[in-house]
Design a protein around this motif. Structure first.
Motif, mmCIF file in Angstrom:
data_model
loop_
_atom_site.group_PDB
_atom_site.id
_atom_site.type_symbol
_atom_site.label_atom_id
_atom_site.label_comp_id
_atom_site.label_asym_id
_atom_site.label_seq_id
_atom_site.Cartn_x
_atom_site.Cartn_y
_atom_site.Cartn_z
ATOM 1 N N VAL A 45 -6.032 7.387 -2.374
ATOM 2 C CA VAL A 45 -6.606 6.041 -2.397
ATOM 3 C C VAL A 45 -5.642 5.165 -3.184
ATOM 4 O O VAL A 45 -5.297 5.477 -4.327
ATOM 5 N N VAL A 46 -5.192 4.065 -2.559
ATOM 6 C CA VAL A 46 -4.213 3.173 -3.171
ATOM 7 C C VAL A 46 -4.856 1.830 -3.470
ATOM 8 O O VAL A 46 -5.528 1.245 -2.611
ATOM 9 N N THR A 47 -4.656 1.340 -4.677
ATOM 10 C CA THR A 47 -5.151 0.019 -5.063
ATOM 11 C C THR A 47 -4.207 -1.060 -4.552
ATOM 12 O O THR A 47 -2.987 -0.936 -4.669
ATOM 13 N N LEU A 48 -4.768 -2.114 -3.987
ATOM 14 C CA LEU A 48 -3.988 -3.178 -3.373
ATOM 15 C C LEU A 48 -4.004 -4.438 -4.236
ATOM 16 O O LEU A 48 -4.992 -4.718 -4.921
ATOM 17 N N PRO A 49 -2.946 -5.244 -4.186
ATOM 18 C CA PRO A 49 -2.932 -6.492 -4.951
ATOM 19 C C PRO A 49 -3.811 -7.559 -4.300
ATOM 20 O O PRO A 49 -3.973 -7.592 -3.071
ATOM 21 N N GLU A 50 -4.357 -8.409 -5.113
ATOM 22 C CA GLU A 50 -5.240 -9.476 -4.634
ATOM 23 C C GLU A 50 -4.550 -10.376 -3.616
ATOM 24 O O GLU A 50 -5.186 -10.898 -2.698
ATOM 25 N N VAL A 51 -3.238 -10.531 -3.751
ATOM 26 C CA VAL A 51 -2.498 -11.495 -2.937
ATOM 27 C C VAL A 51 -2.541 -11.181 -1.440
ATOM 28 O O VAL A 51 -2.339 -12.075 -0.616
ATOM 29 N N GLY A 72 0.812 -1.214 0.000
ATOM 30 C CA GLY A 72 0.000 0.000 0.000
ATOM 31 C C GLY A 72 0.842 1.259 0.000
ATOM 32 O O GLY A 72 0.312 2.361 0.004
ATOM 33 N N SER A 73 2.180 1.103 0.016
ATOM 34 C CA SER A 73 3.121 2.239 0.004
ATOM 35 C C SER A 73 2.808 3.238 1.116
ATOM 36 O O SER A 73 2.756 4.450 0.896
ATOM 37 N N LEU A 74 2.613 2.729 2.345
ATOM 38 C CA LEU A 74 2.265 3.597 3.462
ATOM 39 C C LEU A 74 3.502 4.249 4.062
ATOM 40 O O LEU A 74 4.560 3.635 4.156
ATOM 41 N N ARG A 75 3.339 5.483 4.496
ATOM 42 C CA ARG A 75 4.395 6.173 5.238
ATOM 43 C C ARG A 75 4.372 5.706 6.686
ATOM 44 O O ARG A 75 3.420 5.081 7.152
ATOM 45 N N GLY A 76 5.418 6.075 7.426
ATOM 46 C CA GLY A 76 5.615 5.569 8.782
ATOM 47 C C GLY A 76 4.445 5.724 9.723
ATOM 48 O O GLY A 76 4.093 4.797 10.447
ATOM 49 N N GLY A 77 3.796 6.902 9.770
ATOM 50 C CA GLY A 77 2.730 7.132 10.733
ATOM 51 C C GLY A 77 1.344 6.789 10.241
ATOM 52 O O GLY A 77 0.363 6.913 10.988
ATOM 53 N N THR A 122 6.245 -3.579 -12.061
ATOM 54 C CA THR A 122 5.096 -4.264 -12.659
ATOM 55 C C THR A 122 4.339 -3.376 -13.640
ATOM 56 O O THR A 122 3.247 -3.733 -14.092
ATOM 57 N N GLY A 123 4.894 -2.218 -13.951
ATOM 58 C CA GLY A 123 4.340 -1.396 -15.022
ATOM 59 C C GLY A 123 3.514 -0.203 -14.611
ATOM 60 O O GLY A 123 2.811 0.375 -15.448
ATOM 61 N N ALA A 124 3.582 0.215 -13.343
ATOM 62 C CA ALA A 124 2.831 1.394 -12.915
ATOM 63 C C ALA A 124 3.315 2.629 -13.673
ATOM 64 O O ALA A 124 4.511 2.796 -13.912
ATOM 65 N N THR A 125 2.397 3.470 -14.058
ATOM 66 C CA THR A 125 2.758 4.694 -14.759
ATOM 67 C C THR A 125 3.258 5.745 -13.768
ATOM 68 O O THR A 125 3.120 5.588 -12.552
ATOM 69 N N LEU A 126 3.816 6.819 -14.287
ATOM 70 C CA LEU A 126 4.294 7.906 -13.436
ATOM 71 C C LEU A 126 3.155 8.456 -12.579
ATOM 72 O O LEU A 126 3.315 8.665 -11.376
ATOM 73 N N LYS A 127 1.990 8.668 -13.196
ATOM 74 C CA LYS A 127 0.839 9.192 -12.452
ATOM 75 C C LYS A 127 0.395 8.222 -11.372
ATOM 76 O O LYS A 127 0.066 8.631 -10.246
ATOM 77 N N GLU A 128 0.384 6.931 -11.683
ATOM 78 C CA GLU A 128 -0.016 5.926 -10.697
ATOM 79 C C GLU A 128 0.965 5.886 -9.531
ATOM 80 O O GLU A 128 0.552 5.765 -8.364
ATOM 81 N N LEU A 129 2.254 5.986 -9.817
ATOM 82 C CA LEU A 129 3.259 5.995 -8.748
ATOM 83 C C LEU A 129 3.101 7.226 -7.868
ATOM 84 O O LEU A 129 3.200 7.140 -6.639
ATOM 85 N N MET A 130 2.867 8.365 -8.483
ATOM 86 C CA MET A 130 2.682 9.596 -7.716
ATOM 87 C C MET A 130 1.495 9.479 -6.777
ATOM 88 O O MET A 130 1.546 9.925 -5.622
ATOM 89 N N THR A 131 0.406 8.860 -7.250
ATOM 90 C CA THR A 131 -0.779 8.669 -6.418
ATOM 91 C C THR A 131 -0.479 7.730 -5.262
ATOM 92 O O THR A 131 -0.840 8.004 -4.106
ATOM 93 N N ARG A 132 0.163 6.602 -5.552
ATOM 94 C CA ARG A 132 0.499 5.628 -4.514
ATOM 95 C C ARG A 132 1.394 6.255 -3.447
ATOM 96 O O ARG A 132 1.230 6.006 -2.256
ATOM 97 N N MET A 133 2.340 7.060 -3.871
ATOM 98 C CA MET A 133 3.326 7.629 -2.964
ATOM 99 C C MET A 133 2.797 8.851 -2.223
ATOM 100 O O MET A 133 3.355 9.253 -1.204
#
Length: 270
Positions: A165-171, A116-121, A238-249
Motif C-alpha cells: 500500500v503506497v501513500t500518494l501526495p495530495e497534489v 505511486g512508484s508503480l512497476r511497468g505492469g 522529501t525525507g522518506a525513511t529507508l523503511k518507507e522507501l522499501m514499502t513504496r518500491m
C-alpha cells in the motif's frame, strides 16, 4: 561465448535476455562506454522493474560474460574508466508537463506511475477498489505481463513485498478523481486504466503514446520505467525513511532503497 556453441533452448534464452533486459538499457552504448558504475545502475534498475530474481541473475551473468569476452579480445581498453550517464530524474514540474502531453485518459497514469512508484505492469492491473482517494493510498495486488503470443496474464507480484500500500501526495488526488469519473471501467472492481476502445491496457500500445508525449513535451528521451525511478528519488528527497522507501518500491531488501537515499539532486540529466 557465441550463439552457435549453445543449444537451441539456451540460445533462445540468451536472445530474450539480451533483447528485453540488456539492450533495452545498454543497447545504445558502445562496449567501451560500459563501466562498473553503469552495470551497478543497470542491475539496480532491473531489480527495480521486478522481472524476478532468477531472471535478473541470468541477465547479469550474460552481461558479465559479454564484457569478459570483450575484455579478453582487447575490445575494452580502459575498463576502469566510468563514463555512463545517470538515469534521468524528472523534476515535479517536468512530471506534470509530461502528464499534460499525453492524451487526457493517460494523464493520471503518468502521475500515479511516478508518485505511486508503480512497476511497468502494475497500472494495467489496477482496479477502482485499489484506490482510496480519501486515505490517499493505492493498493498494489497484481501486475500484468504480456506474452509473445499477445496474451495478457494478470498475476500476483513476484514477491510478497511487491504487494503493498503506497501513500500518494495530495497534489495528484484531484487528477485521479477526475480520471475515475471519465475513463475507467465503472464497476466497483473495474480496471482503472483501459485503452481508447475500452480494452485492457497494453504496454506496447502505451509505448506509442509515450513516444509522442516526449516529443510534444520537449523533454529528453527517457524510458517509461524512469517514472518509477523519479518517484523513488523524489520520495527520498522529501525525507522518506529507508523503511518507507522499501514499502513504496515493493522490496524486502534494503539494497535498492539505499541507492535512492544516497542519490544526488532531483534535476533531469541534460
Amino acid at each position: 561465448m557465441t550463439e552457435r556453441t549453445l543449444k537451441p533452448k539456451a540460445a533462445q534464452l540468451h536472445e530474450g535476455l539480451l533483447r528485453l533486459h540488456i539492450e533495452s538499457t545498454s543497447g545504445d552504448k558502445l562496449v567501451t562506454e560500459i563501466g562498473n558504475r553503469h552495470v551497478r545502475q543497470w542491475h539496480t534498475g532491473l531489480l527495480d522493474d521486478g522481472p524476478g530474481a532468477s531472471t535478473v541473475a541470468k541477465a547479469y551473468r550474460l552481461l558479465r560474460a559479454i564484457l569478459n569476452a570483450a575484455f579478453e579480445d582487447d575490445l575494452i581498453k580502459n575498463a576502469g574508466v566510468e563514463r555512463p550517464k545517470e538515469r534521468p530524474v524528472l523534476t515535479v514540474a517536468e512530471v506534470f508537463t509530461l502528464a499534460a502531453s499525453v492524451p487526457p485518459r493517460f494523464r493520471a497514469l503518468v502521475l500515479l506511475a511516478t508518485f505511486g512508484s508503480l512497476r511497468g505492469g502494475e497500472p494495467a492491473a489496477l482496479r477502482r477498489d485499489h484506490l482510496d482517494l480519501e486515505a490517499r493510498t493505492v493498493r498494489i495486488e497484481a501486475s500484468v505481463s504480456g506474452m509473445k503470443t499477445g496474451e495478457l496474464i494478470t498475476g500476483r507480484p513476484k514477491s510478497d513485498a511487491g504487494a503493498r500500500v503506497v501513500t500518494l501526495p495530495e497534489v495528484i488526488i484531484g487528477d485521479l478523481a477526475w480520471h475515475l469519473q471519465r475513463f475507467n471501467e465503472q464497476a466497483p472492481d473495474g480496471l482503472v486504466f483501459v485503452g481508447e476502445k475500452g480494452a485492457q491496457l497494453r504496454r506496447s500500445n502505451f509505448t506509442k503514446v509515450w513516444a509522442k508525449a516526449l516529443t510534444k513535451s520537449g523533454l529528453p528521451k527517457i524510458h517509461i520505467h524512469d517514472l518509477r525511478h523519479t518517484g523513488n528519488t523524489l520520495a527520498a528527497a522529501t525525507g522518506a525513511t529507508l523503511k518507507e522507501l522499501m514499502t513504496r518500491m515493493g522490496h524486502s531488501s534494503t539494497k535498492a532503497a539505499m541507492v535512492y537515499l544516497h542519490a544526488p539532486g532531483t534535476g533531469t540529466e541534460r
